[in-house]
Design a protein around this motif. Structure first.
Motif, mmCIF file in Angstrom:
data_model
loop_
_atom_site.group_PDB
_atom_site.id
_atom_site.type_symbol
_atom_site.label_atom_id
_atom_site.label_comp_id
_atom_site.label_asym_id
_atom_site.label_seq_id
_atom_site.Cartn_x
_atom_site.Cartn_y
_atom_site.Cartn_z
ATOM 1 N N ARG A 99 -1.602 2.083 4.751
ATOM 2 C CA ARG A 99 -1.094 2.929 3.669
ATOM 3 C C ARG A 99 0.123 3.710 4.135
ATOM 4 N N LYS A 100 1.154 3.749 3.295
ATOM 5 C CA LYS A 100 2.394 4.472 3.591
ATOM 6 C C LYS A 100 2.436 5.730 2.732
ATOM 7 N N GLU A 101 2.636 6.867 3.364
ATOM 8 C CA GLU A 101 2.644 8.144 2.659
ATOM 9 C C GLU A 101 3.947 8.877 2.928
ATOM 10 N N GLN A 153 5.635 5.503 -4.248
ATOM 11 C CA GLN A 153 5.828 4.907 -5.569
ATOM 12 C C GLN A 153 6.924 5.632 -6.342
ATOM 13 N N LEU A 176 0.806 -1.215 0.000
ATOM 14 C CA LEU A 176 0.000 0.000 0.000
ATOM 15 C C LEU A 176 0.842 1.268 0.000
ATOM 16 N N SER A 221 -10.554 3.206 6.307
ATOM 17 C CA SER A 221 -9.409 2.340 6.596
ATOM 18 C C SER A 221 -9.028 2.331 8.069
ATOM 19 N N ASP A 248 -1.145 -3.865 5.175
ATOM 20 C CA ASP A 248 -2.525 -3.369 5.129
ATOM 21 C C ASP A 248 -2.641 -1.921 5.608
#
Length: 507
Positions: free
Chosen positions: A74-76, A42, A36, A339, A72
């Motif tokens: 999310r990585k920001e 990315q 995630l 989430s 599970d």
């Protein structure tokens, strides 16, 4: 070949541990990041690829897989650039994998090989200190040089500041071991001396609002100032920080963590001055309460353990004002998403100012500025503040506009330094007695620490019969009376203390 390193991602003001796992194997060349990753994560592929090529260590023409665990969540943000690069080098056997054991790494890679700072260094350092304590050691952190001061503020950590990826590799391979970064001085935040706080000595007259400001500072009570334009409401509110006591170590670290997670760390040591936030009334709910696609602290959290000043209170949107009701009671904001939920600390002291009507002169008894508002307009304007919100404001004081004679004859009041000494003494009494400011007392703690003297019981009965307060309003009356007693050095709460506290519910 496999290697892993520990890093973190910021959720609200908390750092969540992220295990960056890299696997390099044969097959068609491919670079994939799973677990995630957000858009910035990315894009780490291209920044990592460019940096390794710059160092003469290009990625092998193989299948490369990077997993961000737990998968599970999310990585920001770009903080995972450095750990991804280190994990890949270790998986390709260009860096000893054992050098990454027990290490927490974070930082954004620049295309020239440098490391840029990221938000949340204090929260990451707290997480690292906890991991180190669980392992019976100190937390080892590899951080961008610009984040080193923040991370080193946390006890139980050993921070290594690196300005470039090459320096990080030299340290981990033993070619050029870096010394541990020394924590910055715990002095006040830079710039405080050059920008002194406004002094109460500049306020003429206004004895009752000045006293209410002192009581609010001593007990961390919420305060509402009502009066016509030019009466001095905003001037009084902006002088509140000058009479507040410096934050103790634990609170200073907590405030610094919040500002670091929001990317607003001012530099220097711990933030020992209570924050003072003054958002404009046009601010959005996400900007003031917190939130957004990636949840970040709002003004309410940036005012944590400090002051949130809302000038022109009725002009704020109703959704913002009603959203403040929960943190005024609980000191925390919970933002729910599909989430999961994020908790933001928001134990702030609300200070607000308002006019009594749209034109501002309702009830001012000012021949030069008569009120031109229709009674319906006045009623609608005042109804913008709901009863439940007003009930959560401990002190509600009217600030009158001084006449010409009063303006000319009034002498300057006490200086902030004098008032601050009384506030500090009263705050110390409360902390030694119960461990928290009086505004946070509730239930049994309030009953045991706000003991009424015989005269106080009779006066309280008359106040309840005449004012008919809610249960919450009665509790807040007793808290304010306890603070008045502390300012007077009294062990118990007597009738005079209750009458003064009751006089602050008339604004």
């Amino acid at each position: 070949m496999f290697a892993a390193v520990t890093s973190a991602t910021i959720q609200g003001v908390e750092a969540l541990e992220v295990r960056v796992e890299a696997f390099v194997s044969g097959g068609l060349p491919n670079f994939t990041i799973v677990g995630l990753p957000g858009a910035a994560v990315q894009e780490s592929r291209e920044r990592v690829r460019a940096n390794l090529k710059l160092l003469g260590l290009p990625l092998p023409p193989s299948r490369i897989l990077v997993n961000l665990a737990p998968a599970d969540v999310r990585k920001e943000g770009p903080a995972l650039d450095l750990p991804i690069a280190l994990a890949l080098l270790a998986a390709d056997r260009r860096l000893p994998a054992r050098a990454l054991e027990g290490l927490v790494a974070f930082g954004e890679l620049a295309l020239d090989g440098g490391l840029r700072p990221v938000r949340g260094a204090v929260a990451i350092a707290l997480m690292s200190a906890g991991l180190g304590a669980a392992a019976g050691s100190v937390g080892r952190i590899l951080a961008p040089a610009a984040n080193a001061d923040e991370a080193a503020l946390v006890p139980g950590t050993q921070v290594f500041a690196v300005a470039k990826l090459a320096a990080a590799l030299g340290h981990l391979t033993g070619r050029q071991v870096l010394p541990a970064h020394a924590p910055p001085s715990s002095a006040a935040v830079p710039g405080a001396a050059a920008d002194p706080l406004p002094d109460l000595a500049g306020v003429r007259g206004q004895a009752l609002p000045r006293r209410a400001l002192e009581v609010a500072a001593a007990g961390r009570h919420n305060l509402l100032l009502t009066g016509p334009p030019g009466a001095g409401k905003s001037m009084l509110a902006r002088r509140l920080p000058g009479i507040l006591a410096p934050l103790p170590d634990a609170e200073a670290l907590e405030v610094t963590r919040v500002h670091s997670s929001a990317g607003r760390f001012p530099g220097g040591g711990l933030m020992r001055t209570a924050p003072f936030r003054q958002p404009h009334h046009s601010g959005s709910e996400a900007g003031i309460i917190g939130g957004g696609a990636v949840v970040r602290p709002g003004e309410a959290s940036l005012a944590h353990l400090g002051v949130l000043f809302l000038d022109e209170l009725p002009e704020f949107s109703r959704s913002v004002l009603e959203a403040l009701r929960q943190p005024l009671e609980d000191g925390v904001i919970t933002i729910s998403r599909a989430s999961g939920s994020v908790r933001l600390p928001a134990r702030f002291q609300l200070v607000a100012a308002r006019n009594p009507c749209p034109c501002g002169y309702h009830g001012a008894d000012d021949d030069a500025h008569p009120c031109l508002c229709h009674p319906g307009e006045v009623s609608r304007y005042q109804r913008r503040l709901s009863g439940p919100l007003l009930d959560r404001l401990d002190l509600r004081v009217h600030v009158p506009r001084l006449s010409e004679a009063e303006l000319l004859s009034a002498t300057p009041g006490e200086a902030s330094e004098v008032v601050a000494s009384r506030v500090a003494a009263a705050r110390l009494l409360a902390l030694e007695r119960q461990g928290v400011p009086n505004a946070y007392l509730s239930g049994r703690a309030l009953s045991s620490h706000a003991l009424l003297e015989p005269t106080g019981e009779a006066v309280l009965g008359r106040i309840v019969r005449s004012r008919r307060p809610t249960a919450r309003g009665l509790d807040r009356l007793l808290r304010v009376a306890r603070t008045v007693a502390d300012l007077n050095g009294s062990a118990g709460v007597n009738g005079a203390h209750l009458l003064e506290a009751s006089s602050y519910r008339d604004g």
